[in-house]
Scaffold this motif. Structure first.
Motif, mmCIF file in Angstrom:
data_model
loop_
_atom_site.group_PDB
_atom_site.id
_atom_site.type_symbol
_atom_site.label_atom_id
_atom_site.label_comp_id
_atom_site.label_asym_id
_atom_site.label_seq_id
_atom_site.Cartn_x
_atom_site.Cartn_y
_atom_site.Cartn_z
ATOM 1 N N UNK A 290 -0.149 8.414 7.263
ATOM 2 C CA UNK A 290 0.251 8.328 8.666
ATOM 3 C C UNK A 290 0.614 9.712 9.160
ATOM 4 N N UNK B 143 0.841 -1.191 0.000
ATOM 5 C CA UNK B 143 0.000 0.000 0.000
ATOM 6 C C UNK B 143 0.874 1.238 0.000
ATOM 7 N N UNK C 156 9.494 2.009 12.469
ATOM 8 C CA UNK C 156 10.407 0.887 12.683
ATOM 9 C C UNK C 156 9.625 -0.396 12.968
ATOM 10 N N UNK C 157 8.403 -0.274 13.449
ATOM 11 C CA UNK C 157 7.619 -1.460 13.796
ATOM 12 C C UNK C 157 6.750 -1.955 12.633
ATOM 13 N N UNK C 158 6.703 -1.195 11.528
ATOM 14 C CA UNK C 158 5.852 -1.607 10.409
ATOM 15 C C UNK C 158 6.641 -2.412 9.388
ATOM 16 N N UNK C 159 5.926 -3.351 8.719
ATOM 17 C CA UNK C 159 6.633 -4.142 7.694
ATOM 18 C C UNK C 159 6.897 -3.248 6.489
ATOM 19 N N UNK D 56 -6.687 5.526 3.656
ATOM 20 C CA UNK D 56 -6.959 5.230 5.062
ATOM 21 C C UNK D 56 -6.071 6.128 5.907
ATOM 22 N N UNK E 66 -4.475 7.139 9.353
ATOM 23 C CA UNK E 66 -4.139 6.733 10.720
ATOM 24 C C UNK E 66 -3.527 7.924 11.434
ATOM 25 N N UNK F 179 -6.516 -2.816 7.927
ATOM 26 C CA UNK F 179 -6.399 -2.713 6.472
ATOM 27 C C UNK F 179 -6.868 -3.978 5.750
ATOM 28 N N UNK G 94 9.938 6.060 15.218
ATOM 29 C CA UNK G 94 9.810 4.953 16.170
ATOM 30 C C UNK G 94 8.668 4.034 15.746
ATOM 31 N N UNK G 95 7.580 4.630 15.283
ATOM 32 C CA UNK G 95 6.428 3.849 14.829
ATOM 33 C C UNK G 95 6.747 3.107 13.540
ATOM 34 N N UNK H 75 4.971 -4.014 3.192
ATOM 35 C CA UNK H 75 3.527 -3.799 3.096
ATOM 36 C C UNK H 75 3.205 -2.325 2.880
ATOM 37 N N UNK H 76 3.960 -1.459 3.582
ATOM 38 C CA UNK H 76 3.723 -0.012 3.458
ATOM 39 C C UNK H 76 4.779 0.532 2.514
ATOM 40 N N UNK I 273 -2.536 4.929 2.100
ATOM 41 C CA UNK I 273 -2.476 5.049 3.555
ATOM 42 C C UNK I 273 -1.814 6.377 3.905
ATOM 43 N N UNK J 261 5.978 -0.137 19.908
ATOM 44 C CA UNK J 261 5.090 0.318 18.838
ATOM 45 C C UNK J 261 4.405 -0.845 18.132
ATOM 46 N N UNK J 262 4.751 -2.073 18.504
ATOM 47 C CA UNK J 262 4.187 -3.235 17.803
ATOM 48 C C UNK J 262 2.656 -3.329 17.879
ATOM 49 N N UNK K 164 1.161 -1.355 15.119
ATOM 50 C CA UNK K 164 1.380 -1.976 13.818
ATOM 51 C C UNK K 164 0.346 -3.082 13.606
#
Lengths: 266, 173
Positions: free
Chosen positions: A190, A80, A100-103, A216, A218, B173, A97-98, A106-107, A188, B162-163, B166
């Motif tokens: 953010x 996305x 770093x936790x997302x794949x 979307x 967030x 989604x 910081x946020x 996917x993003x 998306x 932060x997990x 996520x």
């Protein structure tokens, strides 16, 4: 299965056609409204209704039976396109910081936007993008899929700027945001607080209404907001523009029931 | 506290930081003789002040003869090193400074700048103080806080994660 479905659809449509022809015949020969009404009630109207409902139920049943036992989502995850709004100092630190936790696969692709007068944020984003050592990211680099873009947006108003000139600069900021949004049309968005996100989210909402793109949104309220939402957060909450509004402290979740408590992220 | 055996004295640094802001009130509050004496009495040997955009310049001192050594600088690219070598941190209420210090598990006194308009920062400092992760003060009450503080009453701050966000985002989604 398909045979059964097509046979039943065929059969039901025949019944439908018959009922409709009888009814229209009835309408043509009826003299008065009363007689017509009675006739309707007596047979054809009720029959049509019942048959229609039965048709729908049977079709739905067949569909469900057909889909049962099959996995719900396609196994490959679709990437996305993601727009990330950066703000000064603490906002950027919290956003990275946020992220770093997302794949990362996917993003993707990721577009970073910061205010034109903010020098540090895009730099920090660049070093974040190039410093990641996780396996997935390295694989993306090999596939040439690690593209990230960095853009600057005009600020609506600088600190201390007179309100008269602010009207002009705000219009310029909105026009600039519109231009960027048309180019990117992210799936998306953010954001976590800075005023730069308001024109962007407003335009995203407009795109949703016009059917140009469903982004979307967030919104993650800053960890520094314990008892009150920031102005950006409040606007997005009250106007129901954010799809999901996350808060980090329980006091905020109690005060704004549609928000979602995620605990401290830092 | 004080010196170890063998005549090697342990250096205990109090690091004061205002981040990228202008916070003369804090620098002044720390540059008071009684405050410096009380810090020395508690075993701190050095006072290092990062004054940022401030216009008030504290006086340097090499210490010795029963007083605390004082030094200052305006900015550095990263205060991580200064934080790491400190035994006590006195900081403005910026969330970046606060969490950087808490992550290093350093005792922290957060001083709220009352000259800032619409000071939402005070909410974070007060909340964390209530949870006993740090001490919260104003420039006028800093001295009192230093005198009465009991560092053993501080609780370590559990690192954030932060997990969960996520996960929520992916599920949505």
């Amino acid at each position: 299965m398909l045979m059964l479905m097509s046979v039943s659809i065929f059969g039901l449509s025949r019944v439908h056609a018959h009922v409709i022809s009888v009814l229209s015949e009835g309408i043509l020969t009826m003299r008065t409204v009363d007689e017509w009404f009675l006739s309707m009630l007596e047979s054809n109207g009720v029959v049509i209704l019942v048959v229609t409902v039965l048709t729908l139920i049977v079709l739905r049943l067949l569909f469900v039976i057909h889909r049962t036992g099959k996995p719900l989502r396609p196994t490959a995850v679709k990437p996305l396109s993601t727009l990330i709004v950066l703000g000064s100092g603490g906002h950027t630190a919290e956003m990275l910081n946020l992220l770093a936790a997302l794949q990362k696969d996917r993003f993707y692709p990721r577009y970073y936007i910061a205010a034109a007068t903010d020098n540090m944020s895009l730099q920090k984003a660049r070093s974040f993008e190039s410093s990641s050592d996780d396996e997935i990211f390295l694989r993306l680099v090999q596939m040439g899929k690690d593209k990230a873009e960095y853009m600057q947006i005009y600020r609506s108003r600088e600190v201390g700027q007179s309100y008269i000139t602010s009207v002009g600069t705000t219009l310029v900021a909105i026009a600039h945001a519109l231009w960027l949004m048309i180019k990117i049309r992210p799936q998306v968005i953010l954001c976590n607080g800075p005023g730069t996100c308001i024109p962007i989210c407003g335009i995203a909402f407009l795109f949703k209404v016009l059917g140009i793109r469903w982004s979307t949104i967030f919104y993650v309220e800053s960890i520094a907001r314990v008892k009150r939402l920031s102005l950006s957060g409040l606007l997005l909450y009250k106007l129901r523009i954010a799809d999901q509004l996350y808060v980090q402290w329980p006091q905020l979740q109690r005060k704004y029931p549609r928000s979602i408590l995620v605990g401290c992220l830092m | 506290m004080g010196s170890n055996g063998d005549g090697v004295s342990s250096k205990k640094v109090v690091f004061v930081t205002v981040g990228t802001t202008l916070f003369d009130a804090l620098v002044r509050a720390v540059d008071i003789l009684e405050v410096k004496q009380d810090l020395y009495a508690k075993g701190y040997t050095h006072l290092l002040i990062q004054i940022g955009r401030g216009s008030y310049i504290p006086s340097r001192s090499s210490g010795g003869d029963g007083s605390i050594a004082v030094d200052y600088f305006t900015f550095s690219s990263s205060i991580a090193e200064s934080l790491r070598s400190a035994s006590l941190v006195i900081s403005h209420a910026g969330s970046g400074s606060i969490f950087e210090t808490l992550r290093l598990r350093k005792p922290l006194i957060v001083v709220v700048n009352e000259d800032l308009m619409d000071n939402h920062q005070v909410e974070l400092a007060e909340e964390l103080a209530e949870r006993k992760h740090l001490f919260c003060a104003r420039p006028q009450t800093l001295h009192q806080t230093i005198v009465s503080m009991n560092l053993d009453s501080l609780l370590p701050y559990p690192p954030g994660d932060a997990k969960p966000v996520a996960k929520l985002m992916n599920r949505y989604l």
